[in-house]
Design an enzyme around this catalytic site. Sequence first.
Site, PDB file in Angstrom:
ATOM      1  N   VAL A  90       0.727  -1.297  -0.150  1.00 43.16           N
ATOM      2  CA  VAL A  90      -0.080   0.089   0.026  1.00 43.16           C
ATOM      3  C   VAL A  90       1.003   1.341  -0.038  1.00 43.16           C
ATOM      4  O   VAL A  90       0.668   2.109  -0.798  1.00 43.16           O
ATOM      5  CB  VAL A  90      -1.106  -0.142   1.210  1.00 43.16           C
ATOM      6  N   PHE A 113      -8.318   1.262  -0.578  1.00 42.00           N
ATOM      7  CA  PHE A 113      -9.412   0.067  -1.283  1.00 42.00           C
ATOM      8  C   PHE A 113      -8.510  -0.591  -2.483  1.00 42.00           C
ATOM      9  O   PHE A 113      -9.170  -1.353  -3.090  1.00 42.00           O
ATOM     10  CB  PHE A 113     -10.528   0.633  -1.582  1.00 42.00           C
ATOM     11  N   CYS A 136      -5.621  -9.316   3.098  1.00 45.44           N
ATOM     12  CA  CYS A 136      -6.872  -8.322   3.708  1.00 45.44           C
ATOM     13  C   CYS A 136      -8.081  -9.104   4.074  1.00 45.44           C
ATOM     14  O   CYS A 136      -8.198  -9.155   5.321  1.00 45.44           O
ATOM     15  CB  CYS A 136      -7.155  -7.403   2.708  1.00 45.44           C
TER      16      CYS A 136
HETATM   17  P1  NAD Z   1       3.129  -4.631   4.150  1.00 43.54           P
HETATM   18  O1  NAD Z   1       3.599  -5.573   5.116  1.00 43.54           O
HETATM   19  O2  NAD Z   1       3.372  -4.842   2.564  1.00 43.54           O
HETATM   20  O3  NAD Z   1       3.882  -3.226   4.287  1.00 43.54           O
HETATM   21  C1  NAD Z   1       4.227  -2.628   5.609  1.00 43.54           C
HETATM   22  C2  NAD Z   1       5.540  -2.066   5.622  1.00 43.54           C
HETATM   23  O4  NAD Z   1       5.493  -1.181   6.927  1.00 43.54           O
HETATM   24  C3  NAD Z   1       6.560  -3.045   5.639  1.00 43.54           C
HETATM   25  O5  NAD Z   1       7.496  -2.832   4.674  1.00 43.54           O
HETATM   26  C4  NAD Z   1       7.251  -2.730   7.079  1.00 43.54           C
HETATM   27  O6  NAD Z   1       8.658  -2.803   7.019  1.00 43.54           O
HETATM   28  C5  NAD Z   1       6.848  -1.308   7.276  1.00 43.54           C
HETATM   29  N1  NAD Z   1       6.922  -0.699   8.402  1.00 43.54           N
HETATM   30  C6  NAD Z   1       6.273  -1.370   9.480  1.00 43.54           C
HETATM   31  N2  NAD Z   1       6.607  -0.647  10.848  1.00 43.54           N
HETATM   32  C7  NAD Z   1       7.062   0.507  10.509  1.00 43.54           C
HETATM   33  C8  NAD Z   1       7.647   1.840  11.191  1.00 43.54           C
HETATM   34  N3  NAD Z   1       7.557   1.864  12.268  1.00 43.54           N
HETATM   35  N4  NAD Z   1       8.502   2.422  10.473  1.00 43.54           N
HETATM   36  C9  NAD Z   1       8.451   2.300   9.202  1.00 43.54           C
HETATM   37  N5  NAD Z   1       8.104   1.373   8.140  1.00 43.54           N
HETATM   38  C10 NAD Z   1       7.486   0.539   9.014  1.00 43.54           C
HETATM   39  O7  NAD Z   1       1.812  -4.285   4.216  1.00 43.54           O
HETATM   40  P2  NAD Z   1       0.499  -3.691   3.134  1.00 43.54           P
HETATM   41  O8  NAD Z   1       0.012  -5.152   2.345  1.00 43.54           O
HETATM   42  O9  NAD Z   1       1.264  -2.655   2.412  1.00 43.54           O
HETATM   43  O10 NAD Z   1      -0.621  -3.199   4.158  1.00 43.54           O
HETATM   44  C11 NAD Z   1      -0.579  -2.061   4.832  1.00 43.54           C
HETATM   45  C12 NAD Z   1      -1.813  -1.715   5.464  1.00 43.54           C
HETATM   46  O11 NAD Z   1      -2.680  -1.420   4.189  1.00 43.54           O
HETATM   47  C13 NAD Z   1      -2.468  -2.838   6.255  1.00 43.54           C
HETATM   48  O12 NAD Z   1      -3.120  -2.526   7.118  1.00 43.54           O
HETATM   49  C14 NAD Z   1      -3.330  -3.529   5.249  1.00 43.54           C
HETATM   50  O13 NAD Z   1      -4.587  -4.212   5.911  1.00 43.54           O
HETATM   51  C15 NAD Z   1      -3.749  -2.195   4.337  1.00 43.54           C
HETATM   52  N6  NAD Z   1      -4.310  -2.568   3.184  1.00 43.54           N
HETATM   53  C16 NAD Z   1      -3.585  -3.655   2.216  1.00 43.54           C
HETATM   54  C17 NAD Z   1      -3.949  -3.609   0.867  1.00 43.54           C
HETATM   55  C18 NAD Z   1      -3.400  -4.734  -0.048  1.00 43.54           C
HETATM   56  O14 NAD Z   1      -3.865  -4.988  -0.733  1.00 43.54           O
HETATM   57  N7  NAD Z   1      -2.165  -5.095   0.479  1.00 43.54           N
HETATM   58  C19 NAD Z   1      -5.175  -3.057   0.328  1.00 43.54           C
HETATM   59  C20 NAD Z   1      -5.938  -2.101   1.033  1.00 43.54           C
HETATM   60  C21 NAD Z   1      -5.322  -2.033   2.564  1.00 43.54           C
END
Ligand code: NAD
Length: 438
Positions: A11, A152, A263
């Site tokens: 995201v 989304f 998700c």
């Molecule tokens: P992800 O695990 O791919 O990415 C999260 C990133 O945050 C990681 O790279 C991690 O190293 C980093 N991180 C964690 N703590 C940190 C900090 N204190 N400082 C800096 N970096 C930090 O997760 P994602 O799939 O991108 O999902 C992120 C959020 O978005 C979640 O809540 C998820 O539910 C939501 N979301 C995801 C999607 C999807 O399709 N993946 C879609 C909509 C919403």
Amino acid sequence: MRITMIGSGYVGLVSGACFADFGHNVTCVDNVEAKISALKSGVIPIFEPGLDELVSTNYKAGRLNFTTDLSSAVADADVVFIAVGTPSRRGDGHADLSYVYAAAREVARSMKGFTVIVTKSTVPVGTGDEVERIVAEERPDAEFAVVSNPEFLREGAAIEDFKRPDRIVVGTEDARATSVMEEVYRPLYLNSAPVFFCDRRTSELIKYAGNAFLAMKITFINEMADLCERVGADVQKVAKGIGLDKRIGDKFLHAGPGYGGSCFPKDTMALVKTAQDYESPVRLIEATVAINDNRKRAMARKVIIACDGSVRGKKIAILGLTFKPNTDDMRDSPSLAIIQALQDNGADIHAYDPEGAEAAKGLLSNVTFGKDPYEISEGADALVLVTEWDEFRALDFRNLSKLMSSSILVDLRNVYPEDEVSRHGFVYHGVGRSGAVA
Ligand code: NAD
């Protein structure tokens, strides 16, 4: 606008690159050093179509930067997005908010001047209130607003979804934050994307309600598929027949092995937990979660039945491991439970996935990974199509029937019409269609 994105995952990286492409000045932060150094050297740590080009163009133009130094990135920002993970908390299924709260604390320590802190992570109702409390506790002097802006986008189509969303939801009742968020999303106003402003708690719940509804829709058609198999009906025609009704719509009505991914599983579970905490249980979603969990092992049973009741000592070729095509994301993919169940029953698993194999290697054991569908099919007793990647849509069944020791196709995505594969001597098993294994 100077935007800082905390978390450069699926995201954060996509949102950051798209905001930069709109002309904003964006810094993506991550605390995984390897991720940031890869990004700086032009290597994209995830697979998302079009993302490498978008990142490289905007990085070269100086609008997109990467750093592990959260504090300097936040000090300069007008808006700080928190896009860190919110996985299921081990043991109780609640959303684990520790990354969000840790990021909020770090942001609080570094921000200067009026700063809008936006939770883009999917977070339960009330998280914004807690973020606000944490920031105020850390920096009683600071001027800030906490906004909810759930994301989304769908992996595999993330850039298109971000740039042409069905809607943008913004939860804030703060006038200054409202005008900042309007400015952040102004480029999308021009594309006439509806921006829906509401209060923060409502915005937080919209994200969970949306995902839960979609998960329920998938689960509904999966149960209809089971019924179709019993009564001799065709679920694809049922889906088409009901989907033509505009009140129902034709999306998310593809019967298959159950929903997975980063998700739906965790978000449905977190919503169930929140609702229980508030003594307002969401029984439809509780049932959805339970039905979907059972479905994955039921798909393994379907394979076993297709193999005359036993897979012990048999070679099973698995096509596709990711929870859907066009991503390398293996989180909660149905393939994991299906493969485990087949292994529990003595199967020898050979698998191929165009992008997910590397991530899958860390999650599966005793699986032989191949370089294409034909390599894994050599001597196989059955071929199981789990993820509908485009490259599996025109398989050479003549060749496969020569390579395999028995010509059995279990098509868990209903990619093929039965007659197309039976012409080549294959026994076909789909989901919820005539000829399917009940
Ligand atoms: P992800 O695990 O791919 O990415 C999260 C990133 O945050 C990681 O790279 C991690 O190293 C980093 N991180 C964690 N703590 C940190 C900090 N204190 N400082 C800096 N970096 C930090 O997760 P994602 O799939 O991108 O999902 C992120 C959020 O978005 C979640 O809540 C998820 O539910 C939501 N979301 C995801 C999607 C999807 O399709 N993946 C879609 C909509 C919403």
